[in-house]
Enzyme design. Structure first.
Site, PDB file in Angstrom:
ATOM      1  N   GLY A 248     -12.074  13.123  19.431  1.00 48.14           N
ATOM      2  CA  GLY A 248     -13.482  12.937  19.092  1.00 48.14           C
ATOM      3  C   GLY A 248     -14.393  14.064  19.502  1.00 48.14           C
ATOM      4  N   GLY A 285      -8.500  16.105  16.861  1.00 48.07           N
ATOM      5  CA  GLY A 285      -8.088  16.500  15.521  1.00 48.07           C
ATOM      6  C   GLY A 285      -9.075  17.516  14.992  1.00 48.07           C
ATOM      7  N   ARG A 286     -10.271  17.010  14.681  1.00 50.35           N
ATOM      8  CA  ARG A 286     -11.304  17.816  14.049  1.00 50.35           C
ATOM      9  C   ARG A 286     -11.593  19.110  14.796  1.00 50.35           C
ATOM     10  NH1 ARG A 286     -15.354  15.213  11.148  1.00 50.35           N
ATOM     11  NH2 ARG A 286     -14.875  13.337  12.306  1.00 50.35           N
ATOM     12  N   ARG A 322     -15.246  13.819   2.100  1.00 52.37           N
ATOM     13  CA  ARG A 322     -16.201  13.617   3.203  1.00 52.37           C
ATOM     14  C   ARG A 322     -17.664  13.517   2.750  1.00 52.37           C
ATOM     15  NH1 ARG A 322     -17.066  16.233   7.243  1.00 52.37           N
ATOM     16  NH2 ARG A 322     -16.906  14.491   8.672  1.00 52.37           N
ATOM     17  N   TYR A 326     -18.813   9.822   3.680  1.00 48.11           N
ATOM     18  CA  TYR A 326     -19.572   9.747   4.944  1.00 48.11           C
ATOM     19  C   TYR A 326     -20.945  10.392   4.834  1.00 48.11           C
ATOM     20  CZ  TYR A 326     -14.706   9.534   6.653  1.00 48.11           C
ATOM     21  OH  TYR A 326     -13.393   9.243   6.852  1.00 48.11           O
ATOM     22  N   CYS A 352     -15.046  11.157 -12.573  1.00 50.33           N
ATOM     23  CA  CYS A 352     -15.944  10.234 -13.286  1.00 50.33           C
ATOM     24  C   CYS A 352     -16.493   9.167 -12.349  1.00 50.33           C
ATOM     25  CB  CYS A 352     -15.204   9.616 -14.455  1.00 50.33           C
ATOM     26  SG  CYS A 352     -14.675  10.868 -15.620  1.00 50.33           S
ATOM     27  N   GLU A 353     -17.331   9.570 -11.434  1.00 50.63           N
ATOM     28  CA  GLU A 353     -18.007   8.691 -10.479  1.00 50.63           C
ATOM     29  C   GLU A 353     -19.343   9.353 -10.151  1.00 50.63           C
ATOM     30  OE1 GLU A 353     -16.920   5.943  -8.552  1.00 50.63           O
ATOM     31  OE2 GLU A 353     -14.805   5.914  -9.123  1.00 50.63           O
ATOM     32  N   TYR A 381      -9.742  16.661   7.805  1.00 49.55           N
ATOM     33  CA  TYR A 381     -10.009  15.520   6.922  1.00 49.55           C
ATOM     34  C   TYR A 381     -10.421  15.970   5.528  1.00 49.55           C
ATOM     35  CZ  TYR A 381      -9.947  13.378  11.530  1.00 49.55           C
ATOM     36  OH  TYR A 381      -9.576  13.002  12.803  1.00 49.55           O
TER      37      TYR A 381
HETATM   38  N1  LLP Z   1      -7.012   9.656  18.091  1.00 45.08           N
HETATM   39  C1  LLP Z   1      -7.120   8.546  17.319  1.00 45.08           C
HETATM   40  C2  LLP Z   1      -6.465   7.314  17.745  1.00 45.08           C
HETATM   41  C3  LLP Z   1      -7.876   8.604  16.141  1.00 45.08           C
HETATM   42  O1  LLP Z   1      -7.990   7.512  15.389  1.00 45.08           O
HETATM   43  C4  LLP Z   1      -8.515   9.811  15.771  1.00 45.08           C
HETATM   44  C5  LLP Z   1      -9.302   9.894  14.540  1.00 45.08           C
HETATM   45  C6  LLP Z   1      -8.347  10.930  16.593  1.00 45.08           C
HETATM   46  C7  LLP Z   1      -7.596  10.815  17.747  1.00 45.08           C
HETATM   47  C8  LLP Z   1      -8.956  12.265  16.268  1.00 45.08           C
HETATM   48  O2  LLP Z   1     -10.352  12.235  16.203  1.00 45.08           O
HETATM   49  P1  LLP Z   1     -11.144  13.614  16.037  1.00 45.08           P
HETATM   50  O3  LLP Z   1     -10.851  14.449  17.265  1.00 45.08           O
HETATM   51  O4  LLP Z   1     -10.639  14.276  14.820  1.00 45.08           O
HETATM   52  O5  LLP Z   1     -12.555  13.233  15.932  1.00 45.08           O
HETATM   53  N2  LLP Z   1     -12.080  10.999   8.303  1.00 45.08           N
HETATM   54  C9  LLP Z   1     -13.191  11.033   9.238  1.00 45.08           C
HETATM   55  C10 LLP Z   1     -12.737  10.997  10.683  1.00 45.08           C
HETATM   56  C11 LLP Z   1     -11.852   9.819  10.983  1.00 45.08           C
HETATM   57  C12 LLP Z   1     -11.247   9.896  12.344  1.00 45.08           C
HETATM   58  C13 LLP Z   1     -10.156   8.901  12.483  1.00 45.08           C
HETATM   59  N3  LLP Z   1      -9.501   8.907  13.744  1.00 45.08           N
HETATM   60  C14 LLP Z   1     -14.054  12.249   8.928  1.00 45.08           C
HETATM   61  O6  LLP Z   1     -13.731  12.974   7.999  1.00 45.08           O
HETATM   62  O7  LLP Z   1     -15.072  12.470   9.573  1.00 45.08           O
END
Ligand code: LLP
Length: 430
Positions: A248, A285-286, A322, A326, A352-353, A381
């Protein structure tokens, strides 16, 4: 890397946007658009910054594969020293192909099947993050049936509100969310785990959401995890060695958005867990990949409708969901230098949306059809959430390393779209 560094890995030379030492226009010429392009230096740079900030702590960085599960991207992170955080048997398969060892993988996910659990045990993952009491029982049953003991961590929902700076869809840690075990029942769940012969409770886990901008909210949630650790130990559990504090870490998508206060996170974690005798895990992740990627797309048409002006691009919501899903902001800029004055347009795709857009009411140069655009910060993502909606082949993916670039995912063909389908189903009698 010369003048005009924008984000690490991307810069302008004589007005043209480059990825490391490769002009993006050359990649588009060679493989067409839409195409995702990733900078391996930017990925390594983000990893190094995070590792450096967290370095005072006993911590392992497990990359959240869901953000970008391209095998070549996974390999970059594996070589940088990351572990993996996965949520499906498919991600496990990818992680193993990219070279991650079972013991470098943690397995979360709110709806694991018996088969998923078996795959996790076969791979010898470091631990399975269980998200409900019923899942805990199933993991115990599956492991015991094969004479195994499954290492598990309990994923706790700490019931915190307003921790994420992003959209409601990326918040996971408040009451009423489907994720994790309600913190009010966590101690009982830990007792259940201690009593089950097929499981060893080795960790506690939490992920409160994405784009966590509020250090105070992060701290409040992690404090509950620390309290739980003390309670579980008071109940006689001496096997908890891991505390997984989730991912996160935020990314700034627009000018003025705050950057991740990595030192702040390290301080909070150090204060809460420095004396806890556990190994910490983070699951970003991000943060590791978002700014390392762009989506290249070509302007097809300009049109107006009523008071609205549109730029129709060859990438749409099926390529990058995204903005539409979002209301996320991604900077969009011409790849080559342009002279046109600015205008305000919606940048839309061919799907087509009405909700198919990359940007709404965006002020940008009024470029003509044929112009190559870069949609910035699309490394997380982006491709991972893309689909074949409207029977559109998915984009190509390219990895850049210095002056070299290579296709990491070949663009799908029209035949790929129907590869698993049959005009005549293989009828069976009921
Ligand atoms: N750990 C778990 C259990 C998770 O569910 C997630 C993300 C992460 C780690 C990694 O989170 P990050 O560091 O990337 O924030 N598709 C959305 C984001 C969905 C995140 C889902 N879970 C977007 O494009 O903003």
């Amino acid at each position: 890397m010369g003048q005009g560094v924008l984000t690490e890995g991307f810069w302008r030379q004589s007005g043209a946007l480059w990825c490391e030492d490769v002009p993006l226009a050359a990649i588009a010429d060679a493989v067409g658009t839409p195409t995702y392009v990733y900078s391996s230096a930017a990925i390594r740079g983000a990893y190094a910054r995070l590792a450096q900030a967290l370095q005072p702590l006993p911590v392992r960085i497990h990359y959240a594969v869901k953000a970008n599960s391209n095998l070549a991207v996974l390999r970059v992170l594996q070589e940088a020293g990351a572990g993996a955080d996965i949520v499906s048997a498919g991600e496990l398969h990818r992680a193993r192909l990219a070279g991650f060892r079972g013991e470098d993988i943690v397995f979360a996910g709110v709806g694991k099947t018996r088969t998923d659990i078996e795959h996790a045990l076969d791979a010898g993952v470091l631990f399975i993050n269980v998200e409900s009491e019923q899942e805990l029982a199933l993991v115990g049953e599956v492991a015991a049936a094969r004479g195994d003991v499954a290492r598990v961590a309990l994923r706790i929902n700490p019931n915190v509100d307003d921790a994420t700076a992003g959209h409601a869809y990326i918040t996971t840690g408040e009451a009423g969310s489907k994720f994790g075990i309600d913190v009010a029942r966590a101690r009982d769940a830990a007792r259940q785990a201690m009593a089950l012969p097929g499981v060893a409770l080795v960790g506690l886990d939490m992920h409160i959401g994405s784009q966590i901008g509020e250090l105070a909210a992060f701290e409040g949630a992690q404090r509950r995890l620390r309290t739980l650790l003390d309670e579980v130990r008071a109940d006689g559990c001496d096997t908890v060695r891991w505390v997984d504090v989730g991912g996160g870490f935020p990314v700034a998508y627009a000018d003025g958005e705050p950057h991740a206060d990595l030192e702040g996170y390290a301080r909070v974690l150090g204060a809460l867990f420095g004396d806890a005798g556990v190994q910490l895990i983070v699951e970003p992740g991000r943060y590791l990949v978002a700014q390392a990627g762009v989506l290249l797309t070509t302007v097809l048409y300009r049109k107006t409708s009523g008071r609205k002006a549109f730029m129709v691009a060859d990438a749409g919501m099926n390529d990058l969901l995204r903005p539409s899903h979002y209301e996320a902001h991604h900077a969009i800029e011409p790849v080559l230098a342009v002279t046109q004055p600015s205008t305000t347009v919606d940048v839309v795709g061919p799907v087509c949306e009405s909700g198919d857009f990359l940007a709404v009411d965006r002020t940008m140069p009024d470029v003509p059809p044929g112009t190559l655009l870069a949609v910035r910060d699309a490394g997380a993502y982006g491709f991972a959430m893309s689909s074949n909606y409207n029977s559109r082949p998915r984009a190509a993916e390219v990895l850049v390393q210095g002056s070299q670039w290579g296709v990491a995912t070949v663009r799908e063909s029209l035949d790929d779209l129907v590869r698993l389908e049959r005009v005549a189903p293989d009828w069976r009698s009921a």
